[in-house]
Design a protein around this motif. Structure first.
Motif, short mmCIF file in Angstrom:
data_model
loop_
_atom_site.label_atom_id
_atom_site.label_comp_id
_atom_site.label_asym_id
_atom_site.label_seq_id
_atom_site.Cartn_x
_atom_site.Cartn_y
_atom_site.Cartn_z
N LYS A 108 7.03 10.11 -3.21
CA LYS A 108 5.66 9.95 -2.73
C LYS A 108 4.65 10.70 -3.58
CE LYS A 108 6.57 10.86 1.67
NZ LYS A 108 6.40 11.01 3.13
N LEU A 161 2.75 8.59 -6.27
CA LEU A 161 2.02 7.41 -5.85
C LEU A 161 0.50 7.55 -5.89
CD1 LEU A 161 4.31 6.29 -2.88
CD2 LEU A 161 4.35 5.54 -5.28
N GLY A 162 -0.01 8.52 -6.60
CA GLY A 162 -1.46 8.67 -6.73
C GLY A 162 -2.01 7.87 -7.89
N PRO A 163 -3.33 7.89 -8.07
CA PRO A 163 -3.95 7.13 -9.17
C PRO A 163 -3.65 7.76 -10.53
CG PRO A 163 -5.60 8.41 -7.98
CD PRO A 163 -4.33 8.52 -7.18
N ARG A 217 0.85 -1.20 0.00
CA ARG A 217 0.00 0.00 0.00
C ARG A 217 0.88 1.25 0.00
NH1 ARG A 217 -5.46 -0.78 1.45
NH2 ARG A 217 -5.54 1.39 2.15
N SER A 218 0.60 2.16 -0.92
CA SER A 218 1.41 3.36 -1.04
C SER A 218 1.37 4.22 0.21
CB SER A 218 0.94 4.19 -2.24
OG SER A 218 -0.42 4.58 -2.09
N GLU A 219 0.23 4.17 0.91
CA GLU A 219 0.05 5.04 2.07
C GLU A 219 0.92 4.65 3.26
OE1 GLU A 219 -3.90 4.76 -0.19
OE2 GLU A 219 -2.27 3.41 0.42
N THR A 237 0.26 -0.29 -4.66
CA THR A 237 -1.12 0.06 -5.00
C THR A 237 -1.52 1.38 -4.36
OG1 THR A 237 -2.11 -1.10 -3.10
CG2 THR A 237 -1.73 -2.38 -5.13
N THR A 238 -2.58 1.97 -4.90
CA THR A 238 -3.08 3.25 -4.42
C THR A 238 -4.61 3.26 -4.50
OG1 THR A 238 -2.87 5.66 -4.68
CG2 THR A 238 -2.98 4.36 -6.71
N ARG A 239 -5.21 4.37 -4.15
CA ARG A 239 -6.67 4.49 -4.24
C ARG A 239 -7.09 4.47 -5.72
NH1 ARG A 239 -4.30 9.32 -3.52
NH2 ARG A 239 -5.02 11.10 -4.76
N ARG A 284 -8.95 -0.51 -5.04
CA ARG A 284 -7.51 -0.26 -5.16
C ARG A 284 -7.10 -0.45 -6.62
NH1 ARG A 284 -5.28 2.28 -1.05
NH2 ARG A 284 -3.24 1.39 -1.52
N VAL A 291 -0.15 1.47 -8.73
CA VAL A 291 0.43 2.76 -9.07
C VAL A 291 1.05 2.64 -10.46
CG1 VAL A 291 2.25 4.43 -8.55
CG2 VAL A 291 0.87 3.48 -6.69
#
Length: 224
Positions: free
Chosen positions: A188, A191-193, A78-80, A151-153, A164, A167
């Motif tokens: 960072k 790392l968004g969609p 998870r990217s977060e 992965t990201t949102r 999910r 990225v």
């Protein structure tokens, strides 16, 4: 999550897309239609001098791990929380890779079924999923290089299918992702969609449900 993907292009396509000297490595890639966890996947890294292409086993095993039992649970990161998880913290800073694909699969859940979709670029081209890798020493002393997909949102296209998505890096950001001098803040922000407007999703048949199937039938669209 990202649990299956495709790379149906030729070896020559990969060499051209990632600007790699064909004489720097021996061909190993053949078109793949249903790449699954624990299998070997194509990956691109930078060794400090040039880009290199090779194979990593999908499912990260940290260098400090006692055994390989957790690999199947580490196909995604998870990217977060990359900087919070011990397995991903060091690779995020030092061992980043590109994982080429031309589509990934996700299953949309309904009340009575799970419908597989193949998601990719509208132009059908190769794209790079952001990955991390590490090297683990096996009990017999040999080395095993493994990887995970970040992965990201979801974007607007993916949110109706799954919560999910991998990225996906824009081509202009790939060099930064591979750079050994990149800082955490710069990384960072990647790392968004990926923009939904550049992507498409197609319903495919249930042939893809079995990892034993790795043929063009897996990517064949289902028309209503």
């Amino acid at each position: 999550m990202c649990g299956r993907f495709t790379l149906t292009v030729t070896w020559e396509d990969l060499m051209e897309r990632y600007l790699i000297d064909p004489e720097s490595t021996s061909p190993f890639h053949t078109p793949r239609y249903n790449i699954a966890p624990t299998q070997m996947v194509t990956a691109v890294i930078h060794d400090g001098v040039r880009r290199r292409i090779g194979q990593l086993r999908w499912g990260l095993i940290p260098s400090w791990s006692r055994d390989s039992s957790g690999a199947a649970k580490m196909i995604n990161a998870r990217s977060e929380t990359l900087e919070e998880k011990p397995a991903f913290k060091t690779p995020f800073i030092r061992k980043r890779c590109l994982i080429p694909a031309d589509g990934f699969y996700e299953w949309q859940r309904t009340a009575d079924a799970k419908t597989p979709h193949r998601i990719g670029m509208k132009d059908g081209g190769i794209f790079s999923m952001a990955g991390l890798y590490d090297m683990w020493t096996t009990p017999d002393g040999s080395k095993l290089s493994t990887c995970t997909v970040i992965t990201t949102r979801p974007n607007q296209l993916m949110e109706r299918i799954h919560n999910r998505m991998p990225v996906i890096l824009s081509p202009e950001d790939e060099a930064l992702w591979l750079s050994r001098s990149a800082g955490s803040g710069d990384l960072k922000r990647l790392l968004g969609p990926f923009p939904a407007v550049e992507m498409t999703a197609t319903v495919v048949g249930t042939s893809v449900n079995s990892v034993k199937n790795d043929t063009p039938d897996c990517i064949r669209p289902i028309t209503s």
